[in-house]
Every structure is written in structure tokens, then in C-alpha cells.
Design an enzyme around this catalytic site. Sequence first.
Site, short mmCIF file in Angstrom:
data_model
loop_
_atom_site.label_atom_id
_atom_site.label_comp_id
_atom_site.label_asym_id
_atom_site.label_seq_id
_atom_site.Cartn_x
_atom_site.Cartn_y
_atom_site.Cartn_z
N ASP A 28 41.54 36.30 45.98
CA ASP A 28 41.25 35.71 44.67
C ASP A 28 42.44 35.84 43.72
O ASP A 28 43.16 36.83 43.78
CB ASP A 28 40.01 36.43 44.08
CG ASP A 28 39.46 35.70 42.88
OD1 ASP A 28 39.73 34.49 42.72
OD2 ASP A 28 38.76 36.35 42.08
N ASN A 76 33.00 26.20 46.72
CA ASN A 76 34.32 25.71 46.27
C ASN A 76 34.43 24.19 46.24
O ASN A 76 35.37 23.65 45.65
CB ASN A 76 35.45 26.29 47.14
CG ASN A 76 35.77 27.74 46.83
OD1 ASN A 76 36.23 28.49 47.68
ND2 ASN A 76 35.52 28.17 45.60
#
Length: 255
Positions: A28, A76
Site C-alpha cells: 500500500d 480496486n
Amino acid sequence: MALFGNKQEKTYDTGDLKVPVSLGVIMDGNGRWATQRHLPRSAGHKVGAENLKELCRNCVRYGVKYLTVYAFSTENWARPQPEVDFLMKLFVELFDKYDAELAEEGIRVRFTGDDSELPPKVREVCKTAEERSKDRPNMQLIVALNYGGRREILSSCRKIAEKVKDGSLDPSDITEQMISDNLYLPDVPDPELIIRPSGEMRLSNFLLWESAYSEFWVSDTLWPDFGYEDLTQAFRDFAGRDRRFGGLSKKESKN
Ligand code: FPP
């Protein structure tokens, strides 16, 4: 020893460390890394992908056997289309581009997730990468692509429900082990440690079933900057964790 790129060999410190057999990493912070440098988010993903090679290399040196990385979640797809397209293109390019280096390191590549929604080209590249690397002995790199922990549990439940439907299984005989056995990659051990760079303190639908007793380690470093020192610190802290699995610590159980 084979090296990725021309990076200098490091001393692999094993003093006070504990190296997990199975490690999960939530990669991330690519977007923030790029924004801080006034670059497009895609630049962060590109450097992030390069950094995955560095992580693989360090994990092989430390003796990790299974490394599961979160590359694209079932959520996503909600990102802007150009970003999704860029990531899909990156997946297509990189597994071919990095294959020689992965081979040199003896890394087997596998994928976990719902591949039915991936573009055909990505599916093809994944299949080829799995096929050509299947006999490599040092470490399995498991790339979570269109992966969601809830979807994985759902898929396991559906497989079990088929047996209930055809009468070969009674609902009262369903066990936790059966749910584990019907996950996407049942032979991969649950991660003992999950690392999340970039300071967020959540799992984001990553390995929900498998992480029941995982230790969690976060750092403020953004993924593209996450390196050997961060990994070493994670393994050092992991050595100090008292993993009780719902029981008592070794010290307490002596009393
Ligand atoms: C999260 O950062 C990162 C992703 C959703 C993509 C991760 C993908 C890579 C690192 C490329 C991997 C490449 C291969 C070949 C597997 P973010 O964009 O959410 O960052 P932010 O939270 O700062 O916005």
C-alpha cells in the site's frame, strides 16, 4: 548467489529475528508516494512493482517459503478506468519481463483470486507464469489478483454447498477444516505475519480466513520505499510476539 539487478549484496542478519514460513504483504501507498513527488499515481505503481522484486529477493535470502502479496483487490475496479488499465498492463508486462530474475532466484509464481473477471491477456500471462515456474524450489510468490477474502470464503462455501445439495454431506458435518480445504490455494500455509506499509491499520479484505491468528505489523513507510531494513525490523518484532492462539503464553502455562 544470484542477484536481482546490480544491487549490492547485503549481510543477512539472523540474530534476533524470526522468519515466518508464510508471509503476507499488503503493498500500500503507491499513490501517496507518487503524489508526494508530483508524479502521476501510475509512477507509484511502477516503482511499487520494481520494489516487489526487492522484497522477493530479501524474502528468499531470509528463507521465507510462501510470500503472498496483495496486488489488486475485488474492490480496486472502482478506481478510475485509466488507473485500472495501467495496472492490468503492468501485470501483463512484468511477469514476462521479470521471469529470468525470478528463475535465477528459484521463485515459483502463483496467483490467487477470482480470475474470471480478469482481461483474457492477464489470465494468459498468469497461466504462463505459473506453468513455467512450477518446479522452482526456493519460494512461492503468490500474487493476489482480483482477490477478496470474503469472495474466497464465499467460493469455498459454494463448493461445500454442492456436496450438501447432492446429498453427500450433512450440514452438521461441515468443519472449519473443510472451509480451509476449499479455499483458492489450500496447500499454502496461513500467514504467520502480515505486513502493511503506509500506516493504515486494516486488512482491506486480504486473507480474511487465513489471517485468524496472523501477527500484524504496520509501518509508516510507503510501499515503494519499503526495503530491507523495514523487513528486518518486522522480523525482529515478530520474534518478540507472544503467539498464544487463544491459549496461555509458555510462561503463564508453567504456573
Ligand atoms: C495500493 O497502493 C497498491 C495497489 C492497489 C497496486 C499494487 C500493485 C503493485 C505494487 C504492482 C504489483 C505488480 C505486480 C507485477 C504484481 P495505493 O494505490 O492504494 O496507494 P495509496 O493508498 O497511497 O493511494
